[in-house]
Design a protein around this motif. Structure first.
Motif, PDB file in Angstrom:
ATOM      1  N   ALA A  23       0.847  -1.199   0.000  1.00 21.37           N
ATOM      2  CA  ALA A  23       0.000   0.000   0.000  1.00 21.37           C
ATOM      3  C   ALA A  23       0.882   1.249   0.000  1.00 21.37           C
ATOM      4  CB  ALA A  23      -0.915  -0.001   1.224  1.00 21.37           C
ATOM      5  N   ASP A  24       1.962   1.174   0.736  1.00 17.30           N
ATOM      6  CA  ASP A  24       2.885   2.291   0.827  1.00 17.30           C
ATOM      7  C   ASP A  24       3.557   2.555  -0.531  1.00 17.30           C
ATOM      8  OD1 ASP A  24       4.002   4.153   2.751  1.00 17.30           O
ATOM      9  OD2 ASP A  24       5.912   3.219   2.222  1.00 17.30           O
ATOM     10  N   ARG A  25       3.965   1.499  -1.189  1.00 18.31           N
ATOM     11  CA  ARG A  25       4.566   1.658  -2.531  1.00 18.31           C
ATOM     12  C   ARG A  25       3.566   2.272  -3.499  1.00 18.31           C
ATOM     13  NH1 ARG A  25       7.271  -3.005  -1.743  1.00 18.31           N
ATOM     14  NH2 ARG A  25       5.674  -4.335  -2.647  1.00 18.31           N
ATOM     15  N   HIS A  26       2.316   1.813  -3.408  1.00 14.74           N
ATOM     16  CA  HIS A  26       1.274   2.344  -4.285  1.00 14.74           C
ATOM     17  C   HIS A  26       1.072   3.839  -4.013  1.00 14.74           C
ATOM     18  CE1 HIS A  26      -2.144   2.025  -6.959  1.00 14.74           C
ATOM     19  NE2 HIS A  26      -2.950   2.534  -6.068  1.00 14.74           N
ATOM     20  N   ASP A  27       1.041   4.204  -2.742  1.00 16.38           N
ATOM     21  CA  ASP A  27       0.865   5.606  -2.372  1.00 16.38           C
ATOM     22  C   ASP A  27       2.022   6.466  -2.893  1.00 16.38           C
ATOM     23  OD1 ASP A  27      -0.521   7.713  -0.763  1.00 16.38           O
ATOM     24  OD2 ASP A  27       1.393   7.714   0.296  1.00 16.38           O
ATOM     25  N   LYS A  28       3.234   5.968  -2.750  1.00 19.10           N
ATOM     26  CA  LYS A  28       4.407   6.724  -3.211  1.00 19.10           C
ATOM     27  C   LYS A  28       4.408   6.849  -4.730  1.00 19.10           C
ATOM     28  CE  LYS A  28       7.870   6.596   0.400  1.00 19.10           C
ATOM     29  NZ  LYS A  28       6.807   7.023   1.283  1.00 19.10           N
ATOM     30  N   MET A  29       3.964   5.796  -5.404  1.00 19.68           N
ATOM     31  CA  MET A  29       3.882   5.842  -6.869  1.00 19.68           C
ATOM     32  C   MET A  29       2.888   6.926  -7.305  1.00 19.68           C
ATOM     33  SD  MET A  29       1.968   4.899  -9.672  1.00 19.68           S
ATOM     34  CE  MET A  29       0.794   3.601  -9.211  1.00 19.68           C
ATOM     35  N   LEU A  30       1.718   6.948  -6.616  1.00 23.60           N
ATOM     36  CA  LEU A  30       0.699   7.941  -6.977  1.00 23.60           C
ATOM     37  C   LEU A  30       1.154   9.360  -6.636  1.00 23.60           C
ATOM     38  CD1 LEU A  30      -2.509   6.043  -5.828  1.00 23.60           C
ATOM     39  CD2 LEU A  30      -1.730   6.419  -8.183  1.00 23.60           C
ATOM     40  N   GLU A  31       1.904   9.505  -5.558  1.00 27.11           N
ATOM     41  CA  GLU A  31       2.425  10.816  -5.185  1.00 27.11           C
ATOM     42  C   GLU A  31       3.370  11.328  -6.281  1.00 27.11           C
ATOM     43  OE1 GLU A  31       5.226  10.794  -2.014  1.00 27.11           O
ATOM     44  OE2 GLU A  31       5.200  12.977  -1.757  1.00 27.11           O
ATOM     45  N   LEU A  32       4.256  10.439  -6.736  1.00 29.67           N
ATOM     46  CA  LEU A  32       5.179  10.817  -7.810  1.00 29.67           C
ATOM     47  C   LEU A  32       4.405  11.195  -9.079  1.00 29.67           C
ATOM     48  CD1 LEU A  32       7.951  11.066  -9.163  1.00 29.67           C
ATOM     49  CD2 LEU A  32       7.949   8.580  -9.473  1.00 29.67           C
ATOM     50  N   ALA A  33       3.411  10.371  -9.431  1.00 31.00           N
ATOM     51  CA  ALA A  33       2.627  10.643 -10.645  1.00 31.00           C
ATOM     52  C   ALA A  33       1.951  12.013 -10.555  1.00 31.00           C
ATOM     53  CB  ALA A  33       1.594   9.538 -10.860  1.00 31.00           C
ATOM     54  N   GLU A  34       1.408  12.314  -9.387  1.00 31.40           N
ATOM     55  CA  GLU A  34       0.725  13.596  -9.192  1.00 31.40           C
ATOM     56  C   GLU A  34       1.682  14.761  -9.405  1.00 31.40           C
ATOM     57  OE1 GLU A  34      -2.252  12.851  -5.756  1.00 31.40           O
ATOM     58  OE2 GLU A  34      -1.391  14.844  -5.390  1.00 31.40           O
ATOM     59  N   THR A  35       2.858  14.661  -8.774  1.00 29.43           N
ATOM     60  CA  THR A  35       3.848  15.738  -8.896  1.00 29.43           C
ATOM     61  C   THR A  35       4.319  15.880 -10.338  1.00 29.43           C
ATOM     62  OG1 THR A  35       4.540  15.202  -6.651  1.00 29.43           O
ATOM     63  CG2 THR A  35       5.979  16.647  -7.908  1.00 29.43           C
ATOM     64  N   LEU A  36       4.606  14.754 -10.981  1.00 32.36           N
ATOM     65  CA  LEU A  36       5.028  14.797 -12.386  1.00 32.36           C
ATOM     66  C   LEU A  36       3.956  15.477 -13.241  1.00 32.36           C
ATOM     67  CD1 LEU A  36       6.423  11.177 -12.909  1.00 32.36           C
ATOM     68  CD2 LEU A  36       7.750  13.303 -13.024  1.00 32.36           C
ATOM     69  N   GLY A  37       2.718  15.109 -13.017  1.00 31.98           N
ATOM     70  CA  GLY A  37       1.629  15.668 -13.826  1.00 31.98           C
ATOM     71  C   GLY A  37       1.570  17.182 -13.704  1.00 31.98           C
ATOM     72  N   GLU A  38       1.716  17.676 -12.476  1.00 28.65           N
ATOM     73  CA  GLU A  38       1.669  19.124 -12.259  1.00 28.65           C
ATOM     74  C   GLU A  38       2.834  19.826 -12.959  1.00 28.65           C
ATOM     75  OE1 GLU A  38      -0.197  18.455  -7.804  1.00 28.65           O
ATOM     76  OE2 GLU A  38       1.755  19.449  -7.993  1.00 28.65           O
ATOM     77  N   VAL A  39       4.036  19.264 -12.773  1.00 28.44           N
ATOM     78  CA  VAL A  39       5.230  19.888 -13.353  1.00 28.44           C
ATOM     79  C   VAL A  39       5.162  19.886 -14.885  1.00 28.44           C
ATOM     80  CG1 VAL A  39       7.720  19.573 -13.646  1.00 28.44           C
ATOM     81  CG2 VAL A  39       6.705  19.401 -11.382  1.00 28.44           C
ATOM     82  N   LEU A  40       4.767  18.755 -15.461  1.00 32.16           N
ATOM     83  CA  LEU A  40       4.756  18.667 -16.928  1.00 32.16           C
ATOM     84  C   LEU A  40       3.695  19.573 -17.546  1.00 32.16           C
ATOM     85  CD1 LEU A  40       5.447  14.873 -17.475  1.00 32.16           C
ATOM     86  CD2 LEU A  40       7.053  16.800 -17.479  1.00 32.16           C
ATOM     87  N   GLN A  41       2.545  19.682 -16.882  1.00 30.97           N
ATOM     88  CA  GLN A  41       1.514  20.559 -17.430  1.00 30.97           C
ATOM     89  C   GLN A  41       1.931  22.011 -17.359  1.00 30.97           C
ATOM     90  OE1 GLN A  41      -2.498  19.229 -15.742  1.00 30.97           O
ATOM     91  NE2 GLN A  41      -2.850  20.018 -17.792  1.00 30.97           N
ATOM     92  N   ARG A  42       2.659  22.337 -16.299  1.00 33.22           N
ATOM     93  CA  ARG A  42       3.123  23.720 -16.168  1.00 33.22           C
ATOM     94  C   ARG A  42       4.205  24.004 -17.210  1.00 33.22           C
ATOM     95  NH1 ARG A  42       5.531  26.211 -10.531  1.00 33.22           N
ATOM     96  NH2 ARG A  42       6.402  28.097 -11.481  1.00 33.22           N
ATOM     97  N   ALA A  43       5.061  23.018 -17.471  1.00 28.52           N
ATOM     98  CA  ALA A  43       6.186  23.229 -18.389  1.00 28.52           C
ATOM     99  C   ALA A  43       5.749  23.185 -19.851  1.00 28.52           C
ATOM    100  CB  ALA A  43       7.246  22.171 -18.145  1.00 28.52           C
ATOM    101  N   VAL A  44       4.733  22.402 -20.144  1.00 24.80           N
ATOM    102  CA  VAL A  44       4.318  22.198 -21.540  1.00 24.80           C
ATOM    103  C   VAL A  44       2.813  22.471 -21.660  1.00 24.80           C
ATOM    104  CG1 VAL A  44       4.267  20.550 -23.464  1.00 24.80           C
ATOM    105  CG2 VAL A  44       6.098  20.402 -21.761  1.00 24.80           C
ATOM    106  N   PRO A  45       2.469  23.725 -21.950  1.00 22.83           N
ATOM    107  CA  PRO A  45       1.052  24.097 -21.960  1.00 22.83           C
ATOM    108  C   PRO A  45       0.217  23.310 -22.971  1.00 22.83           C
ATOM    109  CG  PRO A  45       2.449  26.047 -21.899  1.00 22.83           C
ATOM    110  CD  PRO A  45       3.356  24.881 -22.142  1.00 22.83           C
TER     111      PRO A  45
END
Lengths: 86, 86
Positions: A23-45
């Motif tokens: 469960a912890d690995r799954h949570d960390k994976m989703l946390e990373l995905a969330e952060t990546l999504g925010e950064v990439l959307q900001r960088a590439v409109p």
């Protein structure tokens, strides 16, 4: 019948795990995905939200291979299409 | 007037460098971007080629931050918008 403990990430309440570490690995994976999504959307409109999510989730699910690729070995990415649990 | 040595990556012949190590870094960055672009387009069919290139180039230009993020620290990505040469 018996009461049992199950685990879940608050980011994805429907996915239950018998194993806390999983469960912890799954949570960390989703946390990373969330952060990546925010950064990439900001960088590439031109990247729309749904595609950003797909790209980010894919990369987070293969974080070991991407970690190696970004460190010094782009060839590590060849493993992502042969091993879906990395 | 004098003859001088300049360096370039065959992936980007217009960009010339006085310093071989810098040319090498540029080449490695473009190699990573290329590989990322291929992998992401294959993994996410809704990602068009131009956007895949933009996303990949952005990540390759910030490979240190992404390397840390994929390894164990998503927060490392906060630095990509404050330091454009990492």
């Amino acid at each position: 019948m018996a009461v049992e403990v199950v685990y879940r990430s608050s980011r994805d309440p429907e996915q239950l795990f018998m194993d806390k570490a999983e469960a912890d690995r799954h949570d960390k994976m989703l946390e990373l995905a969330e952060t990546l999504g925010e950064v990439l959307q900001r960088a590439v409109p031109s990247l729309d939200e749904k595609t950003a999510e797909e790209v980010s989730l894919f990369m987070a699910q293969h974080r070991d291979a991407f970690s190696k690729a970004f460190k010094n070995n782009p060839d590590a990415l060849s493993e992502v299409f042969t091993n879906n649990n990395k």
